[in-house]
Motif scaffolding. Structure first.
Motif, PDB file in Angstrom:
ATOM      1  N   GLY A   1     -54.528 -44.889  22.850  1.00  0.00           N
ATOM      2  CA  GLY A   1     -53.723 -45.503  21.964  1.00  0.00           C
ATOM      3  C   GLY A   1     -52.843 -46.338  22.525  1.00  0.00           C
ATOM      4  O   GLY A   1     -51.817 -46.968  21.954  1.00  0.00           O
ATOM      5  N   HIS A   2     -52.270 -46.054  23.810  1.00  0.00           N
ATOM      6  CA  HIS A   2     -51.072 -46.589  24.439  1.00  0.00           C
ATOM      7  C   HIS A   2     -51.517 -47.762  25.517  1.00  0.00           C
ATOM      8  O   HIS A   2     -50.608 -47.905  26.323  1.00  0.00           O
ATOM      9  N   THR A   3     -52.519 -48.356  25.228  1.00  0.00           N
ATOM     10  CA  THR A   3     -53.092 -49.523  26.021  1.00  0.00           C
ATOM     11  C   THR A   3     -52.207 -50.489  25.121  1.00  0.00           C
ATOM     12  O   THR A   3     -52.203 -50.659  23.993  1.00  0.00           O
TER      13      THR A   3
ATOM     14  N   PRO B   1     -42.126 -51.263  18.642  1.00  0.00           N
ATOM     15  CA  PRO B   1     -41.862 -49.983  19.531  1.00  0.00           C
ATOM     16  C   PRO B   1     -42.936 -48.976  19.416  1.00  0.00           C
ATOM     17  O   PRO B   1     -43.441 -48.499  18.140  1.00  0.00           O
ATOM     18  N   CYS B   2     -43.444 -48.146  20.453  1.00  0.00           N
ATOM     19  CA  CYS B   2     -44.171 -46.950  20.240  1.00  0.00           C
ATOM     20  C   CYS B   2     -43.428 -45.614  20.726  1.00  0.00           C
ATOM     21  O   CYS B   2     -42.522 -45.901  21.504  1.00  0.00           O
ATOM     22  N   THR B   3     -43.851 -44.550  20.450  1.00  0.00           N
ATOM     23  CA  THR B   3     -43.039 -43.216  20.797  1.00  0.00           C
ATOM     24  C   THR B   3     -43.270 -43.082  21.996  1.00  0.00           C
ATOM     25  O   THR B   3     -42.235 -42.070  22.751  1.00  0.00           O
ATOM     26  N   CYS B   4     -44.149 -43.974  22.599  1.00  0.00           N
ATOM     27  CA  CYS B   4     -44.097 -43.395  24.067  1.00  0.00           C
ATOM     28  C   CYS B   4     -42.858 -44.197  24.992  1.00  0.00           C
ATOM     29  O   CYS B   4     -42.713 -44.110  26.304  1.00  0.00           O
ATOM     30  N   GLY B   5     -42.161 -45.160  24.344  1.00  0.00           N
ATOM     31  CA  GLY B   5     -41.289 -45.782  25.204  1.00  0.00           C
ATOM     32  C   GLY B   5     -41.509 -47.299  25.282  1.00  0.00           C
ATOM     33  O   GLY B   5     -40.416 -48.314  25.557  1.00  0.00           O
TER      34      GLY B   5
ATOM     35  N   GLY C   1     -45.800 -52.703  21.606  1.00  0.00           N
ATOM     36  CA  GLY C   1     -46.848 -53.012  21.484  1.00  0.00           C
ATOM     37  C   GLY C   1     -48.104 -52.337  21.865  1.00  0.00           C
ATOM     38  O   GLY C   1     -49.423 -53.029  22.226  1.00  0.00           O
ATOM     39  N   CYS C   2     -48.035 -50.921  21.981  1.00  0.00           N
ATOM     40  CA  CYS C   2     -48.958 -50.100  22.322  1.00  0.00           C
ATOM     41  C   CYS C   2     -50.123 -50.144  21.046  1.00  0.00           C
ATOM     42  O   CYS C   2     -49.634 -50.458  19.867  1.00  0.00           O
ATOM     43  N   ALA C   3     -51.480 -50.134  21.504  1.00  0.00           N
ATOM     44  CA  ALA C   3     -52.321 -50.193  20.271  1.00  0.00           C
ATOM     45  C   ALA C   3     -52.076 -49.205  18.737  1.00  0.00           C
ATOM     46  O   ALA C   3     -52.304 -49.861  17.759  1.00  0.00           O
TER      47      ALA C   3
END
Ligand SMILES: [Zn+2]
Length: 363
Positions: A239-241, A249-253, A256-258
């Motif tokens: 999911g973080h591709t 923005p994604c929770t991982c920082g 544009g993460c999937a």
């Protein structure tokens, strides 16, 4: 290794082989077991006697194959062992208790309030387990918990999905062992879900990925016939591709993460785009790992399964670089809402089948 220890190991491997065969569900005759495992019928007699003493296997009638004495059939004893499986999300905890064959005997669940503390989470999991543990008969082997995000499988600790996660660092396995007096393990949710898929046919799917679409997108991996967790039990975080540069923005920082783009599309009601994003993730996964089976599971999949299945199958037929000869089967999990709880319980039982599990606690 002493010769005694070596003998124990050989016995363990042989016993596990017979149990794995019988887990398929069909009663089997001694000579069929011998043929499948490439051992002598005399050896199988000894193995079946040992498993019978442990209460795991019983006789199940006879079958005639031509002249001579009818052959005795053997099967697993479903009621001989039980395990509890739990699926924890941010909003809900669902628990099941299963027998040795993985059949669910009872289930219960509880909604979680926003901001549930780690201590409260431990209380709720322990309460649900206590509610279930008197259902059924046979020894209770332990409890397995499947959770989203990063899980330290070997240590039984939930690492959390981001640094500010209030559950981050929760030693759930140790806390449950202490509370329940039962062996316990903690597993990533998508890995638990693929254990549920491979449970009844352990060697039928050597190279497969289960893509779980819940709040995030993750993959449980079975490569070369074994579960693949990676060096930090963190493999499969597809999911973080990044699918859109400078995107949501994604929770991982990152941006544009999937999974961030997928969630944003669903929030807009754009199921078609959400399905295309998932399909793109699956194509990348197949290109990277060369798996030949993809199983789709999770809440979002069950809500929109036709759209997701069409998009992923379409991408397999047109977007794979070598789609003229690469064949990838795409299926939707049949376990529905129970996939993760069932898989966590099955992983506990695998210990009984001689598969090493990160099960810790009182014997
Ligand atoms: Zn991300």
């Amino acid at each position: 290794m002493s010769s005694g220890a070596h003998l124990d190991l050989v016995r363990g491997v042989n016993d596990a082989g017979v149990l794995a065969l019988l887990r398929g569900g069909n009663p089997m005759a001694r000579h069929d077991i011998a043929e499948a495992l490439d051992v002598t019928p005399q050896a199988v007699t000894k193995i079946l006697a040992r498993l019978g003493e442990r209460g795991l296997v019983e006789e199940a009638g006879t079958v005639s194959a031509g002249p001579g004495k009818p052959a005795v059939l053997h099967r697993l004893v479903p009621r001989s062992r039980r395990a509890i499986g739990v699926h924890v999300t941010r909003t809900r905890v669902r628990a099941v208790i299963v027998d040795l064959t993985g059949t669910i005997l009872a289930a219960c669940e509880r909604d979680l309030e926003a901001g549930t503390s780690p201590d409260r989470l431990v209380d709720i999991v322990a309460e649900l387990a206590t509610q279930l543990r008197s259902t059924g008969e046979g020894a209770l082997v332990g409890i397995g918990v499947g959770m989203p995000g990063s899980v330290d499988h070997d240590a039984g600790v939930f690492r959390g999905s981001e640094a500010s996660d209030p559950w981050s660092g929760l030693a759930l396995r140790a806390r449950l062992v202490e509370r329940l007096g039962l062996p316990a393990l903690v597993e990533n949710d998508s890995t638990a879900a693929i254990v549920a898929e491979s449970w009844s046919s352990p060697h039928a799917v050597p190279d497969a990925a289960l893509v779980l679409v819940e709040d995030g997108i993750g993959a449980g991996l079975r490569l070369g016939d074994v579960l693949h967790r990676g060096a930090h039990s963190d493999a499969g975080e597809v999911g973080h591709t990044v699918v859109v540069l400078d995107g949501e923005p994604c929770t991982c920082g990152r941006r544009g993460c999937a999974q961030a783009e997928h969630a944003a599309a669903l929030a807009r009601g754009d199921v078609a785009r959400a399905a295309r994003i998932l399909a793109s993730v699956v194509v990348d996964l197949v290109v990277l790992l060369d798996v030949d089976r993809i199983i789709l599971a999770g809440r979002s999949i069950h809500r929109h399964h036709a759209a997701y299945l069409d998009a992923v199958r379409g991408a397999m037929a047109t977007e794979l670089p070598r789609h003229d000869w690469l064949h990838v089967e795409v299926l939707v999990s049949t376990h529905g809402d129970d996939a993760i709880a069932l898989g966590a319980a099955a992983e506990v039982l695998e210990d009984e089948f001689g598969v090493p599990a990160a099960l810790a606690g009182p014997a």
